[in-house]
Design an enzyme around this catalytic site. Sequence first.
Site, short mmCIF file in Angstrom:
data_model
loop_
_atom_site.label_atom_id
_atom_site.label_comp_id
_atom_site.label_asym_id
_atom_site.label_seq_id
_atom_site.Cartn_x
_atom_site.Cartn_y
_atom_site.Cartn_z
N GLU A 129 12.37 -24.36 18.08
CA GLU A 129 12.92 -23.05 17.73
C GLU A 129 13.41 -22.35 18.99
O GLU A 129 12.89 -22.59 20.08
CB GLU A 129 11.83 -22.18 17.09
CG GLU A 129 11.26 -22.75 15.82
CD GLU A 129 10.31 -21.75 15.18
OE1 GLU A 129 10.75 -20.95 14.37
OE2 GLU A 129 9.11 -21.78 15.53
N LYS A 178 8.38 -22.62 20.62
CA LYS A 178 9.26 -21.44 20.56
C LYS A 178 10.05 -21.38 21.86
O LYS A 178 9.61 -21.92 22.88
CB LYS A 178 8.42 -20.17 20.45
CG LYS A 178 7.47 -20.18 19.26
CD LYS A 178 7.92 -19.21 18.19
CE LYS A 178 7.02 -19.23 17.00
NZ LYS A 178 7.74 -19.31 15.72
N HIS A 188 3.19 -27.78 8.85
CA HIS A 188 4.53 -28.34 8.73
C HIS A 188 4.67 -29.75 9.33
O HIS A 188 5.17 -30.67 8.69
CB HIS A 188 5.57 -27.42 9.39
CG HIS A 188 5.54 -26.01 8.91
ND1 HIS A 188 5.25 -25.66 7.62
CD2 HIS A 188 5.76 -24.83 9.54
CE1 HIS A 188 5.31 -24.34 7.48
NE2 HIS A 188 5.61 -23.81 8.64
N ASP A 245 3.85 -24.81 1.65
CA ASP A 245 4.28 -25.21 2.99
C ASP A 245 5.78 -25.35 2.85
O ASP A 245 6.28 -26.32 2.28
CB ASP A 245 3.65 -26.55 3.39
CG ASP A 245 4.05 -26.92 4.81
OD1 ASP A 245 5.23 -26.73 5.17
OD2 ASP A 245 3.20 -27.37 5.58
N HIS A 246 6.50 -24.35 3.35
CA HIS A 246 7.93 -24.31 2.99
C HIS A 246 8.71 -25.50 3.54
O HIS A 246 9.80 -25.80 3.07
CB HIS A 246 8.57 -22.97 3.35
CG HIS A 246 8.87 -22.78 4.81
ND1 HIS A 246 7.93 -22.45 5.73
CD2 HIS A 246 10.03 -22.87 5.49
CE1 HIS A 246 8.49 -22.34 6.92
NE2 HIS A 246 9.77 -22.60 6.80
N ARG A 293 0.80 -1.23 0.00
CA ARG A 293 0.00 0.00 0.00
C ARG A 293 0.83 1.28 0.00
O ARG A 293 0.43 2.28 -0.57
CB ARG A 293 -0.95 0.00 1.19
CG ARG A 293 -2.25 -0.70 0.83
CD ARG A 293 -3.26 -0.54 1.91
NE ARG A 293 -2.74 -1.11 3.16
CZ ARG A 293 -3.49 -1.74 4.05
NH1 ARG A 293 -4.77 -1.89 3.84
NH2 ARG A 293 -2.97 -2.21 5.15
C1 BG6 Z 1 6.56 -20.52 9.88
C2 BG6 Z 1 5.91 -20.19 11.18
O1 BG6 Z 1 5.67 -21.15 9.01
O2 BG6 Z 1 7.67 -21.38 10.10
C3 BG6 Z 1 6.89 -19.56 12.14
O3 BG6 Z 1 4.82 -19.30 10.97
C4 BG6 Z 1 8.12 -20.41 12.28
O4 BG6 Z 1 6.29 -19.34 13.42
C5 BG6 Z 1 8.68 -20.80 10.91
O5 BG6 Z 1 9.09 -19.67 13.01
C6 BG6 Z 1 9.81 -21.81 11.05
O6 BG6 Z 1 10.41 -22.00 9.80
P1 BG6 Z 1 11.93 -22.48 9.68
O7 BG6 Z 1 12.14 -22.71 8.22
O8 BG6 Z 1 12.76 -21.37 10.25
O9 BG6 Z 1 12.02 -23.72 10.50
#
Ligand code: BG6
Length: 492
Positions: A218, A341, A242, A179-180, A51
Amino acid sequence: MTAKTVPVDTFDLVIFGGTGDLALRKLLPGLFRRYAIGQIPEDSRIIGVARDPLSDQAYRERVGQALAAVVQADASLQPRLAAFLDRLGYRALDATKDAGWHEFADQLLAQGERIRVFYLSTSPGLFVAICNRLQAHGLNRGSARVVIEKPIGKDSASAAVINDAVGSAFSESRIFRIDHYLGKETVQNLMALRFANILFEPLWNSNYIDHVQITVAETVGLEKRAGYYDTSGALRDMVQNHLLQLLCMVAMEPPAAMEADAVRDEKLKVLRALRPIGAEEAAQMTVRGQYRAGASNGRAVPGYLDELGRNDSRIETFVALKAEVDNWRWAGVPFYLRTGKRLAERVSEIVIAFRPVPHSIFEPSAGPVVANKLVMRLQPDEGVKLWLMIKDPGPGGLRLQHVPLDMSFAEAFGVHQPEAYERLLMDVVRGNPTLFMRRDEVEAAWNWIDPILAAWEGVRDAPKPYTAGSWGPSAAVALIERDGRTWHEDSA
Ligand code: BG6
């Protein structure tokens, strides 16, 4: 050994949310690396949309600053930076207003037919408005495709609303739900290990596997994402997508071919075979936690509620649960999942714990015969370890030792492992949806998550506290130890 790079076709990529955190931290650095190694043709364009009024030049400067860290980490990329920034443009647009959309559509369509990718890296609240406008301006036609980021809804019902809206502008084969985790190197390797070797598949069932553990730990906390995270929590943020996707990769039957629908059909069957966890089972099968003040990476850190600035949140920052897949292959094999976390370490791994040998032929002085484990580490230090029993080397009485056959990908191949987003973005351009979630998968995952959420809402107790820098609440240890098992810790 070098990786072979096959250039993709020329494309226009429009990133909605082009000034946001994901775009600057992951998408643009990923695209830059792919460009620098020659995978992205010179006449491709990347257009950031947000924006704020910004000129092309101001946007390039902002992206340039974000890429400084990438170049610092790998100086060989520096000579390609200026040319990459030249590929970038910017458009100020509001998805909820008409202004500017005509000109934007004209600008894109003036290029004639080429691959157009619309990446919705925005709040899901805007997905519907953006898709409606793309459709109204004819931008969904031809080979256009759309990428949507999680969260795809907060539950089944809200996911259906998003899927319906996106689906009315783009056909399913043009929708890439990212979904990475599926783009991570070790996840791909899990497929290679399972389906390109004869060794594991005969053992890959309840006759030989005792249980499976999936940990995604994490060390970071809220990371300025309070607005999103406190409406989500770890179950929706990490498990629904994930961790369940990783579970599917471990548990699925061999697909007939490495084709998108063949793979996704098999994952879907796993999701549908997950035994429901409802109000009766939730107390036994799930643990929720929320971190309190403690230490992370050697420095004192505040608790979740302090970071949030409110003390009434019941959102979980940690989940551990025991999942069961009710099918022939996995009957009686628990899948223990945990994620959180502010845990002790950043580590993501999948542990396949095999059954012990049925009878030990060794003298007690040889020591215990420990069961085999296959540990696939997603991060950091991607690699695979196969834990075996061997004879302790040297003379004297026979003693046994549990040691890993260790393959670190970085050491073995010495090449940069592409980040998940790099691979997935190129898959979108190539039109390969194998590593993306189909609508029915997302829905099946929510169908399993919904009753857990409902069960949690129905009880009065708050998430269990745990100290930042620990491995979560002690109840998570009890969850697995009750079954006579322990969470895997890498001692080598
Ligand atoms: C994301 C979450 O999809 O994945 C985050 O929203 C998380 O909360 C992250 O920190 C973790 O991804 P990676 O690749 O750092 O393990």
